[in-house]
Structure formats: structure tokens, C-alpha cells
Design a protein around this motif. Structure first.
Motif, PDB file in Angstrom:
ATOM      1  N   THR A 115       0.835  -1.205   0.000  1.00 28.34           N
ATOM      2  CA  THR A 115       0.000   0.000   0.000  1.00 28.34           C
ATOM      3  C   THR A 115       0.870   1.256   0.000  1.00 28.34           C
ATOM      4  OG1 THR A 115      -1.766  -1.164   1.172  1.00 28.34           O
ATOM      5  CG2 THR A 115      -1.785   1.249   1.245  1.00 28.34           C
ATOM      6  N   LEU A 116       1.887   1.283   0.875  1.00 32.22           N
ATOM      7  CA  LEU A 116       2.759   2.442   0.952  1.00 32.22           C
ATOM      8  C   LEU A 116       3.562   2.636  -0.334  1.00 32.22           C
ATOM      9  CD1 LEU A 116       4.069   2.146   4.621  1.00 32.22           C
ATOM     10  CD2 LEU A 116       2.306   3.668   3.724  1.00 32.22           C
ATOM     11  N   SER A 117       4.008   1.522  -0.923  1.00 32.35           N
ATOM     12  CA  SER A 117       4.755   1.625  -2.177  1.00 32.35           C
ATOM     13  C   SER A 117       3.899   2.214  -3.279  1.00 32.35           C
ATOM     14  CB  SER A 117       5.262   0.236  -2.587  1.00 32.35           C
ATOM     15  OG  SER A 117       6.165  -0.268  -1.654  1.00 32.35           O
ATOM     16  N   GLU A 118       2.619   1.827  -3.300  1.00 32.59           N
ATOM     17  CA  GLU A 118       1.721   2.382  -4.320  1.00 32.59           C
ATOM     18  C   GLU A 118       1.521   3.870  -4.113  1.00 32.59           C
ATOM     19  OE1 GLU A 118      -1.821   0.147  -3.994  1.00 32.59           O
ATOM     20  OE2 GLU A 118      -1.027  -1.632  -5.033  1.00 32.59           O
ATOM     21  N   VAL A 119       1.422   4.289  -2.858  1.00 26.67           N
ATOM     22  CA  VAL A 119       1.245   5.714  -2.579  1.00 26.67           C
ATOM     23  C   VAL A 119       2.485   6.509  -2.969  1.00 26.67           C
ATOM     24  CG1 VAL A 119       0.884   7.402  -0.734  1.00 26.67           C
ATOM     25  CG2 VAL A 119      -0.423   5.264  -0.745  1.00 26.67           C
ATOM     26  N   ILE A 120       3.668   5.999  -2.567  1.00 25.85           N
ATOM     27  CA  ILE A 120       4.913   6.739  -2.788  1.00 25.85           C
ATOM     28  C   ILE A 120       5.313   6.742  -4.255  1.00 25.85           C
ATOM     29  CG2 ILE A 120       7.389   6.733  -2.278  1.00 25.85           C
ATOM     30  CD1 ILE A 120       6.652   5.656   0.504  1.00 25.85           C
ATOM     31  N   SER A 121       5.034   5.663  -4.987  1.00 23.87           N
ATOM     32  CA  SER A 121       5.476   5.562  -6.378  1.00 23.87           C
ATOM     33  C   SER A 121       4.919   6.654  -7.276  1.00 23.87           C
ATOM     34  CB  SER A 121       5.085   4.178  -6.930  1.00 23.87           C
ATOM     35  OG  SER A 121       3.674   4.044  -6.974  1.00 23.87           O
ATOM     36  N   ASN A 122       3.849   7.293  -6.873  1.00 24.78           N
ATOM     37  CA  ASN A 122       3.240   8.335  -7.702  1.00 24.78           C
ATOM     38  C   ASN A 122       4.002   9.660  -7.634  1.00 24.78           C
ATOM     39  OD1 ASN A 122       1.092   6.665  -8.578  1.00 24.78           O
ATOM     40  ND2 ASN A 122      -0.077   7.082  -6.700  1.00 24.78           N
ATOM     41  N   ILE A 123       4.852   9.834  -6.610  1.00 21.06           N
ATOM     42  CA  ILE A 123       5.516  11.148  -6.440  1.00 21.06           C
ATOM     43  C   ILE A 123       7.036  11.059  -6.560  1.00 21.06           C
ATOM     44  CG2 ILE A 123       3.640  12.045  -5.007  1.00 21.06           C
ATOM     45  CD1 ILE A 123       5.439  11.507  -2.578  1.00 21.06           C
ATOM     46  N   VAL A 124       7.548   9.937  -7.025  1.00 19.83           N
ATOM     47  CA  VAL A 124       8.999   9.813  -7.215  1.00 19.83           C
ATOM     48  C   VAL A 124       9.302   9.602  -8.698  1.00 19.83           C
ATOM     49  CG1 VAL A 124       9.384   8.911  -4.884  1.00 19.83           C
ATOM     50  CG2 VAL A 124       8.892   7.326  -6.760  1.00 19.83           C
ATOM     51  N   PRO A 126      10.016   8.074 -12.195  1.00 22.55           N
ATOM     52  CA  PRO A 126      10.254   9.141 -13.193  1.00 22.55           C
ATOM     53  C   PRO A 126       9.142  10.159 -13.298  1.00 22.55           C
ATOM     54  CG  PRO A 126       9.416   7.219 -14.301  1.00 22.55           C
ATOM     55  CD  PRO A 126       9.451   6.852 -12.835  1.00 22.55           C
ATOM     56  N   ASN A 127       8.160  10.082 -12.393  1.00 27.05           N
ATOM     57  CA  ASN A 127       7.023  10.999 -12.468  1.00 27.05           C
ATOM     58  C   ASN A 127       7.376  12.398 -11.995  1.00 27.05           C
ATOM     59  OD1 ASN A 127       5.261   8.883 -13.349  1.00 27.05           O
ATOM     60  ND2 ASN A 127       5.081   8.169 -11.223  1.00 27.05           N
ATOM     61  N   THR A 128       8.307  12.520 -11.095  1.00 25.80           N
ATOM     62  CA  THR A 128       8.716  13.825 -10.564  1.00 25.80           C
ATOM     63  C   THR A 128      10.245  13.873 -10.456  1.00 25.80           C
ATOM     64  OG1 THR A 128       8.689  13.112  -8.255  1.00 25.80           O
ATOM     65  CG2 THR A 128       6.590  13.866  -9.193  1.00 25.80           C
ATOM     66  N   ASN A 129      10.755  15.013  -9.938  1.00 20.21           N
ATOM     67  CA  ASN A 129      12.192  15.169  -9.709  1.00 20.21           C
ATOM     68  C   ASN A 129      12.629  14.607  -8.360  1.00 20.21           C
ATOM     69  OD1 ASN A 129      12.893  16.517 -12.121  1.00 20.21           O
ATOM     70  ND2 ASN A 129      12.016  18.436 -11.309  1.00 20.21           N
ATOM     71  N   ILE A 130      11.705  13.974  -7.617  1.00 21.35           N
ATOM     72  CA  ILE A 130      12.028  13.406  -6.315  1.00 21.35           C
ATOM     73  C   ILE A 130      12.649  12.041  -6.532  1.00 21.35           C
ATOM     74  CG2 ILE A 130      11.064  12.656  -4.094  1.00 21.35           C
ATOM     75  CD1 ILE A 130       8.784  14.696  -4.610  1.00 21.35           C
ATOM     76  N   LYS A 131      13.846  11.861  -5.987  1.00 18.68           N
ATOM     77  CA  LYS A 131      14.579  10.619  -6.187  1.00 18.68           C
ATOM     78  C   LYS A 131      13.988   9.472  -5.376  1.00 18.68           C
ATOM     79  CE  LYS A 131      17.819   7.847  -7.521  1.00 18.68           C
ATOM     80  NZ  LYS A 131      17.826   7.315  -8.906  1.00 18.68           N
ATOM     81  N   ASP A 144      11.124   0.648   4.633  1.00 21.64           N
ATOM     82  CA  ASP A 144      11.961   0.318   3.464  1.00 21.64           C
ATOM     83  C   ASP A 144      11.062   0.160   2.250  1.00 21.64           C
ATOM     84  OD1 ASP A 144      13.807  -0.514   1.681  1.00 21.64           O
ATOM     85  OD2 ASP A 144      14.182  -2.459   2.621  1.00 21.64           O
ATOM     86  N   VAL A 145      10.811   1.304   1.593  1.00 23.29           N
ATOM     87  CA  VAL A 145       9.927   1.261   0.414  1.00 23.29           C
ATOM     88  C   VAL A 145      10.620   2.018  -0.718  1.00 23.29           C
ATOM     89  CG1 VAL A 145       7.698   0.913   1.518  1.00 23.29           C
ATOM     90  CG2 VAL A 145       8.666   3.189   1.432  1.00 23.29           C
ATOM     91  N   GLY A 146      11.432   1.401  -1.477  1.00 27.63           N
ATOM     92  CA  GLY A 146      12.051   2.074  -2.611  1.00 27.63           C
ATOM     93  C   GLY A 146      13.553   2.119  -2.540  1.00 27.63           C
ATOM     94  N   PHE A 147      14.134   3.235  -3.107  1.00 29.30           N
ATOM     95  CA  PHE A 147      15.582   3.319  -3.270  1.00 29.30           C
ATOM     96  C   PHE A 147      16.320   3.786  -2.029  1.00 29.30           C
ATOM     97  CE2 PHE A 147      13.960   3.816  -7.626  1.00 29.30           C
ATOM     98  CZ  PHE A 147      14.672   2.823  -8.254  1.00 29.30           C
ATOM     99  N   ALA A 148      15.655   4.496  -1.136  1.00 35.11           N
ATOM    100  CA  ALA A 148      16.341   5.085   0.006  1.00 35.11           C
ATOM    101  C   ALA A 148      16.860   4.016   0.948  1.00 35.11           C
ATOM    102  CB  ALA A 148      15.413   6.036   0.747  1.00 35.11           C
ATOM    103  N   ASP A 149      18.053   4.247   1.483  1.00 38.77           N
ATOM    104  CA  ASP A 149      18.659   3.339   2.453  1.00 38.77           C
ATOM    105  C   ASP A 149      18.209   3.804   3.829  1.00 38.77           C
ATOM    106  OD1 ASP A 149      20.396   2.067   4.279  1.00 38.77           O
ATOM    107  OD2 ASP A 149      21.855   1.722   2.667  1.00 38.77           O
ATOM    108  N   ASN A 150      17.365   2.990   4.475  1.00 41.82           N
ATOM    109  CA  ASN A 150      16.770   3.405   5.748  1.00 41.82           C
ATOM    110  C   ASN A 150      17.789   3.484   6.873  1.00 41.82           C
ATOM    111  OD1 ASN A 150      14.150   3.673   4.730  1.00 41.82           O
ATOM    112  ND2 ASN A 150      13.872   1.451   4.789  1.00 41.82           N
TER     113      ASN A 150
END
Length: 604
Positions: A115-124, A126-131, A144-150
Motif C-alpha cells: 500500500t505504501l509503495s503504491e502511494v509513494i510511487s506516484n511522487i517519485v 520518473p514521475n517527478t524530480n524526487i529521487k 523500506d519502500v524504494g531506493f532510500a537506504d533506511n
């Protein structure tokens, strides 16, 4: 300066006109080029200052837009109902641990992560400039959802309640090193936003959005008008937080660039720093409310590159203008001086004796008028010369006749006196000889009225005269004659030698205390005949030598009259290069040289 003036005065009129025109044109073009260079440089620099200021404003606007956009995404993410529900459920579970001794954080549930990955994927990307995005839950767990090292996120932001900002507004951090799972370390900016549950008002977590420094740099890299320019973004402490050269990041701006930015309350400042090729234009713009500063550093050489192109164009245009000026100046000077040169050549021809030559240039301008006046003047001079020649000829003839009238009666009287004296002394043989020589003298001197006779006849006449004189002055003189046979047939004016011989006897030998020698020699030298009358008499003063050849009006002496008459007749008959030359030393000798052209009598 004096030497230059002498050199300039020595130039021809054509070269003076040509060089003066070229000098004026070169000076004018140089002044115009210098003025244009100064004006263009000033205009280009002013344009660069304005462009730089405008660029900084545009970068400010784009940077503000980017930051605002990231903050807006953080708000959107923090208010997303799905994220809030997951974090709120985690909050409730964290506060009700007694209900299950085997509780494992809800976010470890795979469905929640999805659920969190689906929410976050919309604002990172290649959709935005947020890495990437990190989420901190209320139970102090980094999701731990995505590229960031927690792990790195926990180390940077912490995991306790102190990591959550209770200001409830997005907060932009400074530049930091951050690790991504698949790309390694990178330089990023982070925006943090506290997550507040919309129904209960409880703080249920924290979201962190990461923006790479290269995204910030791409804003001003797209705006660069000068290839050699550099842009920097500084934080409130003067540290470089964005630059084209990543090696300068985290460094003090003054240390990295050797440029000191003066403290100023103004939003925008601009100034020049350095000298020569190291001179740069520095422009600053303060980015409110972050207290950041955008700085552009542009080398002056890059700013004035347009001026170099203008200078090249100016040089080419100047060279073409100068070439055209050379051609026009040459044609102009030639058109002015050509008739003058033609008139000058005519004058040179006239100076060499061609008095009939005239200038053929015809024009209504001043030079044409000068040519007409010159031609008229030469016509008049030619007439006067002809009249003068005729007068001189008449004068010479009169002098010659006068000389004859002086010589013949005088000689006749003296010779008759000598003959009478010889008869009285019963020296009949000598008297008869004297009479024969007198008859020979008068026969040749009359010469059927001819004024031009052969040198042989002139020598016989002179010999007759000398023989009679030797009879009279046997104690004073003796003579010799040595004439080349080759010149005996040459023409000579009658009574040329006799006046010279007479002068040698009466003014040279007769005044000597002992017996003297008179020697007559004649030789051919090239196309000239030279007859030399030499006596070792008393000689002549130098001042008298000059007076002997002057005009008759200046001296009344008979000796001078005879020499002048002979000299003038020779020049009149054969030209100025011929005549009499005198050489003498007082008490030693006198030498008279008669120069005549080598012309046999048959050519006359």
C-alpha cells in the motif's frame, strides 16, 4: 622631428599627397575603430550584467518553483488517506502492545508495504524530480519502500521523537551525503514533513523526500549564456551547496574561488574582480526565505567574445576601406601629379637645350592654366633667346672686325717700322724676310673674306706673326710649334691664336728680365682638339685671370678684350662646352688651352 620634416620635404608631390591621404585615413579608421571598440565593450559588459541579473532571477524563480513543488508533494504524501491509515494503525498497535504478546509491527506486513509503495510511487522518479522517499513511523521504524537506504536515514535524521518536527510545515534541509540502494552515495537535499492524522490530530509519522543536487544544478545549467561561466548556490554560511564542479561542494566559496562577496543588504549585487585575463564579473542574488545565495562568475573574456567578433569585422571592414583608400588616393594623386610630372619632364628637356619642346597637357583646371602660361612664357623666352643669339652673333662679329681693325694697322705699323730699321742697319735680307712674313700674314688674314679657315692656315698666320716678332724682340723670346698633322685640316675661327700669342709676348715674355720661351702644341683628345699656348713669362694674378673672360664692359684692357673676343667667338660657333681655359702662376708660367670640336673644314 626635424629629420622627419626633411624626409617629408624630400618626397615628390605625388608621394606627399598619397602618404598624407593614407595617414589621414588610417588615423580616422583607427580612431573610429578605437571608439567603436570602447563603446561596444561598454555596451557588451552592460548587457552581460543585465543578462546575468536576469539569469539569476530566472534561476531563483525556477528554484523556488522546484522547492515549492517538492514541499507540495510532501504535503500531498503526508495527507494521503492510505498513508495516514497505515501509520495510524501502526500508532494504535504501538500503544496497545498488551493485546498481543506476539506483535510484529504492522508495516512489516507485506500488504501494508504494498500500500505504501503504491502511494509513494506516484511522487517519485520518473514521475517527478524526487529521487526517493523515506517514512518514519510512530514506533520509530524507517519504512523500506524504494531506493532510500533506511539505515542511512536513521543515522541522519534519528529514529526517536526528536526526528519528528512538530512545526507541521515542510522543512528543507541543507546539502547532505545520502546512500541509495542501487546507486550508492549521492548529494541530496531533503524535505521533511510531519504526518498528522486528519481525524484525531495525532502525530503518526514523518515523511522525507530526497532531491538530488544535480536536479538543482540542471536549473542553472540550462540558463547559461556564457560557456566559460560558473554558477554556485551558497547556504547562509557561505558554503557551496550546488555547483557545476562537484568537487567544490561543501567547500567555502572564498576558499574555492578566491572571490570575496561583500556583505550587502541588497537582494542583488554585481561587481568585477581580478585583472587582465583573470578579471571576472560576479553577480549575486539572495534566495529568500532560505537565506541561500545564487552566484554567477563569468570571465571577462567570455563576456567580450562578441567584442572580438566585432573587432574582427571592424578589422576586415577597415582593411577593405584602407585598400579602397589606397586605390582612390593613388588615382587621385596620380590625376593631380601626372600633368605636373609632364610639365616637369618638359622643363627638364628644355634645360638640356631643347627649347622648342612644349607641354601638351590641355585642361581647364589650374594645372592646365599653368601649362598654358608656361608654354606662352617659353615661346617668349625662345624669341628672346633667338634675339639674344642674333645680338651676340652681331656683337661677336663687331668685336672680330674691331679686333681686325686693331691688329692689322697696329701690326702693319710695327712691321714697317721694323723693316725700315733693318734697311737702315743694312740688313736687307732680314728686311726682305720680314716683308715676306708680313705679306703671308695679311694674305691669310684676308683669306678671301672667310672667317673660318683651317688650323694649318691659322698656324701659318701665327708663324708669320711670330717670325716678325722674333726679328723685333730677338733678345726676349724664342718659340716652338708642335701640332699633330691629324688636326691640321680642322676648322678654326680666323685670328684665334694670334691674340693669345700677342698677349703671351707683350704681357708675359717682354716683361721678363731674361729670354723666355713660347710653345704652341696641338693634339686631338677624343672628339676634341686642344691647342695649348705656353709661355714661361711673368705670369698672371688669379684675380686677373677671372677678369680676362668677363664681359667687355667690365674691363677696357686690350689684352682682356682679345682673349674675351676669342672665347666668345668659340662658344658662339661651337657651344658652351668649348672655349678658353687659363692657368698661371705668377713668376713661373701662363698656359692658355683652347678647346675646339674635331671638325675638318670640309664638314663646315
Amino acid at each position: 622631428m626635424k629629420g622627419y620634416k626633411q624626409y617629408f620635404n624630400g618626397l615628390s608631390i605625388k608621394n606627399k599627397i598619397f602618404s598624407t591621404n593614407i595617414l589621414i585615413i588610417i588615423l580616422s579608421i583607427s580612431i573610429i575603430a578605437l571608439f567603436a571598440n570602447i563603446v561596444s565593450q561598454k555596451a557588451i559588459i552592460e548587457k552581460a550584467v543585465k543578462n546575468s541579473s536576469r539569469e539569476l532571477v530566472l534561476i531563483d524563480n525556477n528554484l523556488q518553483t522546484l522547492i515549492t513543488t517538492v514541499e507540495d508533494y510532501s504535503k500531498i504524501l503526508a495527507t494521503d488517506y492510505r498513508l495516514q491509515n497505515e501509520l495510524y494503525n501502526d500508532f494504535l498497535e504501538n500503544n496497545n502492545l498488551s493485546t498481543s504478546s506476539h506483535y510484529v509491527g504492522g508495516l512489516d506486513n507485506l500488504s501494508m508495504k504494498k500500500t505504501l509503495s503504491e502511494v509513494i510511487s506516484n511522487i517519485v522518479e520518473p514521475n517527478t524530480n524526487i529521487k526517493a522517499v523515506s517514512v518514519l513511523t510512530s514506533n520509530h521504524q524507517w519504512v523500506d519502500v524504494g531506493f532510500a537506504d533506511n539505515v542511512v536515514a536513521s543515522r541522519i535524521f534519528g529514529s526517536g521523537s526528536e526526528a519528528i518536527d512538530h512545526s507541521f510545515q515542510p522543512v528543507l534541509t541543507g546539502l547532505m551525503k545520502f546512500k541509495f540502494r542501487y546507486e550508492g552515495d549521492d548529494n541530496v537535499f531533503a524535505v521533511t514533513k510531519t504526518v498528522i492524522h486528519k481525524d484525531t490530530g495525532k502525530t503518526v509519522g514523518l515523511v522525507v523526500l530526497y532531491v538530488k543536487e544535480t536536479v538543482i544544478a540542471s536549473i542553472y545549467e540550462r540558463k547559461m549564456n556564457y560557456k566559460g561561466g560558473n554558477f554556485y548556490i551558497l547556504d547562509q554560511y557561505g558554503k557551496i551547496i550546488s555547483s557545476q564542479n562537484k568537487a567544490n561542494l561543501y567547500r567555502d566559496f572564498k576558499e574555492a574561488t578566491s572571490i570575496s562577496i561583500p556583505t550587502s543588504t541588497e537582494v542583488e549585487t554585481g561587481f568585477f574582480q581580478g585583472n587582465g585575463s583573470e578579471k571576472v564579473l560576479v553577480s549575486t542574488h539572495r534566495l529568500e526565505p532560505l537565506e541561500w545565495s545564487i552566484v554567477s562568475v563569468i570571465p571577462i573574456d567570455e563576456i567580450t567574445v562578441e567584442r572580438k567578433e566585432i573587432n574582427k569585422l571592424t578589422i576586415w571592414v577597415g582593411a577593405l576601406c584602407l585598400l579602397l583608400a589606397f586605390i582612390v588616393s593613388y588615382l587621385l594623386s596620380r590625376s593631380i601629379t601626372r600633368p605636373i610630372f609632364q610639365l616637369s619632364r618638359t622643363m627638364r628637356d628644355i634645360r638640356t637645350g631643347h627649347l622648342t619642346v612644349r607641354s601638351s597637357y590641355q585642361s581647364s583646371d589650374e594645372i592646365g592654366y599653368l601649362n598654358d602660361v608656361f608654354n606662352n612664357l617659353m615661346d617668349r623666352i625662345e624669341e628672346l633667346v633667338a634675339e639674344n643669339v642674333e645680338e651676340q652673333k652681331t656683337k661677336a662679329e663687331i668685336e672680330f672686325k674691331l679686333l681686325q681693325t686693331q691688329v692689322q694697322p697696329h701690326f702693319l705699323y710695327n712691321t714697317l717700322e721694323t723693316i725700315i730699321s733693318l734697311i737702315k742697319l743694312n740688313m736687307k735680307t732680314e728686311a726682305i724676310t720680314a716683308a715676306k712674313y708680313m705679306a703671308s700674314f695679311y694674305k691669310i688674314s684676308l683669306s678671301k673674306g672667310n672667317d673660318i679657315i683651317t688650323l694649318r692656315e691659322e698656324m701659318h698666320l701665327s708663324e708669320s706673326y711670330l717670325e716678325i716678332q722674333q726679328l723685333r724682340y730677338v733678345e726676349y723670346m724664342e718659340y716652338t710649334m708642335d701640332i699633330d698633322e691629324e688636326i691640321m685640316s680642322c676648322s678654326i675661327s680666323k685670328l684665334t691664336l694670334q691674340p693669345i700669342v700677342e698677349n703671351a709676348i707683350y704681357h708675359g715674355l717682354k716683361r721678363k728680365t731674361e729670354k723666355g720661351l713660347l710653345r704652341i702644341t696641338g693634339r686631338r683628345m677624343g672628339e676634341e682638339v686642344r691647342i695649348e699656348i705656353y709661355d714661361n713669362g711673368v705670369g698672371i694674378e688669379e684675380s686677373q685671370i677671372k677678369g680676362l673672360l668677363r664681359e667687355a664692359s667690365e674691363s677696357s684692357e686690350r689684352a682682356g678684350f682679345g682673349v674675351r673676343s676669342v672665347h666668345n667667338r668659340i662658344r658662339m660657333l661651337y657651344g658652351d662646352r668649348y672655349g678658353i681655359e687659363l692657368e698661371s702662376e705668377v713668376g713661373l708660367y701662363t698656359r692658355v688651352t683652347i678647346r675646339l670640336p674635331f671638325k675638318p673644314l670640309r664638314e663646315v
